[in-house]
Design a protein around this motif. Structure first.
Motif, PDB file in Angstrom:
ATOM      1  N   THR A 198      28.644   5.503 -61.333  1.00 52.58           N
ATOM      2  CA  THR A 198      27.807   6.258 -60.244  1.00 52.58           C
ATOM      3  C   THR A 198      26.444   6.861 -61.419  1.00 52.58           C
ATOM      4  O   THR A 198      25.187   7.206 -61.573  1.00 52.58           O
ATOM      5  CB  THR A 198      28.631   7.590 -59.307  1.00 52.58           C
ATOM      6  N   ALA A 199      27.253   7.789 -62.604  1.00 53.92           N
ATOM      7  CA  ALA A 199      26.632   8.251 -63.623  1.00 53.92           C
ATOM      8  C   ALA A 199      25.487   7.954 -64.325  1.00 53.92           C
ATOM      9  O   ALA A 199      24.295   7.877 -64.600  1.00 53.92           O
ATOM     10  CB  ALA A 199      27.700   8.594 -64.814  1.00 53.92           C
ATOM     11  N   THR A 200      25.867   6.310 -64.972  1.00 56.20           N
ATOM     12  CA  THR A 200      24.646   5.376 -65.116  1.00 56.20           C
ATOM     13  C   THR A 200      23.215   5.193 -64.557  1.00 56.20           C
ATOM     14  O   THR A 200      22.409   5.321 -64.675  1.00 56.20           O
ATOM     15  CB  THR A 200      25.240   3.835 -65.676  1.00 56.20           C
ATOM     16  N   LYS A 201      23.726   4.652 -62.951  1.00 56.52           N
ATOM     17  CA  LYS A 201      22.386   5.435 -62.233  1.00 56.52           C
ATOM     18  C   LYS A 201      22.188   6.797 -62.098  1.00 56.52           C
ATOM     19  O   LYS A 201      21.241   6.380 -62.150  1.00 56.52           O
ATOM     20  CB  LYS A 201      22.802   4.736 -60.545  1.00 56.52           C
ATOM     21  N   LEU A 202      22.678   6.867 -61.962  1.00 54.87           N
ATOM     22  CA  LEU A 202      21.759   9.001 -61.739  1.00 54.87           C
ATOM     23  C   LEU A 202      21.225   9.181 -62.700  1.00 54.87           C
ATOM     24  O   LEU A 202      19.955   9.803 -63.212  1.00 54.87           O
ATOM     25  CB  LEU A 202      23.297   9.329 -61.634  1.00 54.87           C
ATOM     26  N   THR A 203      21.561   9.098 -64.201  1.00 50.94           N
ATOM     27  CA  THR A 203      21.328   9.107 -65.243  1.00 50.94           C
ATOM     28  C   THR A 203      20.119   8.223 -65.636  1.00 50.94           C
ATOM     29  O   THR A 203      18.431   8.706 -66.292  1.00 50.94           O
ATOM     30  CB  THR A 203      22.218   8.667 -66.564  1.00 50.94           C
TER      31      THR A 203
ATOM     32  N   TYR B 245      23.657  19.331 -59.641  1.00 41.88           N
ATOM     33  CA  TYR B 245      23.995  20.647 -60.635  1.00 41.88           C
ATOM     34  C   TYR B 245      22.626  20.826 -61.680  1.00 41.88           C
ATOM     35  O   TYR B 245      22.335  21.719 -61.529  1.00 41.88           O
ATOM     36  CB  TYR B 245      25.251  21.329 -60.602  1.00 41.88           C
ATOM     37  N   VAL B 246      22.998  19.212 -62.070  1.00 45.35           N
ATOM     38  CA  VAL B 246      22.310  18.691 -62.906  1.00 45.35           C
ATOM     39  C   VAL B 246      20.721  19.350 -62.631  1.00 45.35           C
ATOM     40  O   VAL B 246      19.671  20.062 -63.397  1.00 45.35           O
ATOM     41  CB  VAL B 246      22.553  17.945 -64.299  1.00 45.35           C
ATOM     42  N   ARG B 247      20.058  18.571 -62.058  1.00 45.60           N
ATOM     43  CA  ARG B 247      19.042  18.254 -61.255  1.00 45.60           C
ATOM     44  C   ARG B 247      18.726  20.036 -60.816  1.00 45.60           C
ATOM     45  O   ARG B 247      17.718  20.591 -61.280  1.00 45.60           O
ATOM     46  CB  ARG B 247      18.718  17.621 -59.831  1.00 45.60           C
TER      47      ARG B 247
ATOM     48  N   ARG C  33      17.778   6.855 -62.653  1.00 51.86           N
ATOM     49  CA  ARG C  33      16.924   8.113 -62.074  1.00 51.86           C
ATOM     50  C   ARG C  33      16.660   8.907 -62.595  1.00 51.86           C
ATOM     51  O   ARG C  33      15.066   9.538 -62.955  1.00 51.86           O
ATOM     52  CB  ARG C  33      17.379   7.896 -60.776  1.00 51.86           C
ATOM     53  N   LEU C  34      17.358  10.245 -62.914  1.00 52.45           N
ATOM     54  CA  LEU C  34      16.867  11.644 -64.056  1.00 52.45           C
ATOM     55  C   LEU C  34      15.700  11.166 -65.218  1.00 52.45           C
ATOM     56  O   LEU C  34      14.456  12.244 -65.647  1.00 52.45           O
ATOM     57  CB  LEU C  34      17.743  11.974 -64.546  1.00 52.45           C
TER      58      LEU C  34
ATOM     59  N   THR D 169      12.599  10.129 -63.465  1.00 55.04           N
ATOM     60  CA  THR D 169      11.612  11.672 -63.488  1.00 55.04           C
ATOM     61  C   THR D 169      11.512  11.962 -64.412  1.00 55.04           C
ATOM     62  O   THR D 169      10.446  12.739 -64.348  1.00 55.04           O
ATOM     63  CB  THR D 169      12.945  12.113 -62.349  1.00 55.04           C
ATOM     64  N   VAL D 170      11.794  12.559 -65.245  1.00 56.10           N
ATOM     65  CA  VAL D 170      11.217  13.169 -66.731  1.00 56.10           C
ATOM     66  C   VAL D 170      10.082  12.297 -67.246  1.00 56.10           C
ATOM     67  O   VAL D 170       9.026  13.042 -67.803  1.00 56.10           O
ATOM     68  CB  VAL D 170      12.669  13.190 -67.579  1.00 56.10           C
ATOM     69  N   ALA D 171      10.398  10.990 -67.433  1.00 56.98           N
ATOM     70  CA  ALA D 171       9.364   9.919 -67.953  1.00 56.98           C
ATOM     71  C   ALA D 171       8.515  10.211 -66.927  1.00 56.98           C
ATOM     72  O   ALA D 171       6.543  10.582 -67.621  1.00 56.98           O
ATOM     73  CB  ALA D 171       8.739   8.938 -68.004  1.00 56.98           C
ATOM     74  N   ILE D 172       8.258  10.705 -65.532  1.00 58.49           N
ATOM     75  CA  ILE D 172       7.121  10.453 -65.081  1.00 58.49           C
ATOM     76  C   ILE D 172       5.893  12.084 -64.723  1.00 58.49           C
ATOM     77  O   ILE D 172       4.985  12.069 -65.057  1.00 58.49           O
ATOM     78  CB  ILE D 172       7.064  10.403 -63.762  1.00 58.49           C
ATOM     79  N   LYS D 173       6.910  13.278 -65.283  1.00 56.17           N
ATOM     80  CA  LYS D 173       6.295  14.119 -64.840  1.00 56.17           C
ATOM     81  C   LYS D 173       6.051  14.876 -66.759  1.00 56.17           C
ATOM     82  O   LYS D 173       5.161  15.841 -66.727  1.00 56.17           O
ATOM     83  CB  LYS D 173       7.426  15.486 -64.481  1.00 56.17           C
TER      84      LYS D 173
END
Length: 302
Positions: free
Chosen positions: A270-275, A242-244, A277-278, A281-285
């Motif tokens: 799980t939140a650490t891993k997904l943060t 939902y954040v994404r 990853r998020l 993604t922001v850094a790449i974009k």
């Protein structure tokens, strides 16, 4: 299809463009008040493989179930009336099914398009290994019903889609499919164009979350041990989804932050891993933003 006059012709044309031609097209009109039925009638007049079924406004699951029951073939593929298929979609999915008689649901990963049908550059990920029940608890691996190609017999083993759900009804159904012993798997080619419509059902995050909570309660009844063991991690994963979604729509609000907080509260690991990853993604974009760079039966319904 419900009030789909703006996109329905393009959706139907994508069925006509399939490389596999042994199909019938069942369009279930869900009580439309626009030109939806006349568009379908025009195609039905030109091609006997097109059938129109009308019902009162009963919702997406009722329309899908109605189409499955009316289908003549052993395989059913869903297609929402604002999405489209690439020409090889049916061929590749049926090839998967024919290669493994334990595979009940084949699907294609999706290209995300905007309200005007333009490619957003976003893709859903393939699941070329069998989808696990924990994958379904933590999200919808298939992304949309428009990607699903299903043996009709699966419905008689796992049951039909719940007609009292508007959100997460496909996720709940996929959970029952895996529980019933059928395999779910995709190929690696993005062959479904999934439209993110700001007015569509999938744009309302609050209602999506309410639908997921209803699914979880049903999962607790159907598979209590699995659900109890994996629910914390699954809850974190769903909140990050939902954040994404909210960030993708430019929504950095209290609602977004609340889902982020709930993810950490549910399962910090799980939140650490997904943060991470998020943030990756922001850094790449980021550079393109900073530097201004150029950035076989089936039925159709909404």
């Amino acid at each position: 299809a419900f009030n789909a006059e703006a996109t329905l012709a393009q959706t139907i044309q994508s069925v006509f463009a399939q490389t596999r031609g042994d199909w019938e097209l069942i369009v279930v009109d869900d009580g439309s008040s626009d030109a939806t039925t006349s568009i379908v009638a025009r195609y039905a007049h030109l091609n006997r493989r097109v059938r129109l079924i009308s019902q009162s406004n009963e919702g997406p699951s009722a329309a899908r179930n109605n189409g499955v029951m009316r289908a003549r073939g052993d395989i059913v593929a869903f297609l929402d009336a604002d999405d489209t298929w690439q020409p090889e979609h049916l061929e590749k999915a049926v090839d998967l099914l024919e290669a493994d008689d334990q595979l009940g649901v084949a699907f294609a990963p999706c290209t995300i398009v905007d309200d005007n049908g333009r490619d957003t550059g976003q893709r859903t990920r393939p699941f070329t290994n069998n989808v696990a029940i924990t994958d379904v608890l933590a999200g919808n691996p298939t992304a949309t019903c428009s990607s699903l190609v299903v043996r009709r017999s699966v419905f008689f083993d796992a049951g039909f889609m719940r007609e009292d759900m508007v959100h997460a009804e496909d996720q709940e159904w996929l959970f029952r499919v895996v529980l019933s012993g059928w395999k779910i798997r995709s190929h690696a080619v993005h062959l479904v164009n999934y439209r993110c419509n700001p007015r569509g059902l999938s744009s309302d995050v609050a209602r999506m979350f309410a639908g997921w909570k209803m699914f979880v309660e049903l999962a607790k009844r159907n598979a209590p041990q699995i659900t109890r063991t994996h629910l914390p991690s699954a809850t974190a994963s769903m909140h990050f989804y939902y954040v994404r979604r909210l960030l993708r729509d430019g929504n950095l609000s209290a609602e977004t932050l609340q889902h982020f907080y709930r993810a950490w509260r549910a399962c910090p690991l799980t939140a650490t891993k997904l943060t991470a990853r998020l943030l990756a993604t922001v850094a790449i974009k980021a550079p393109s933003v900073v530097f201004g760079g150029n950035a076989t039966s089936q039925m159709a319904r909404t």
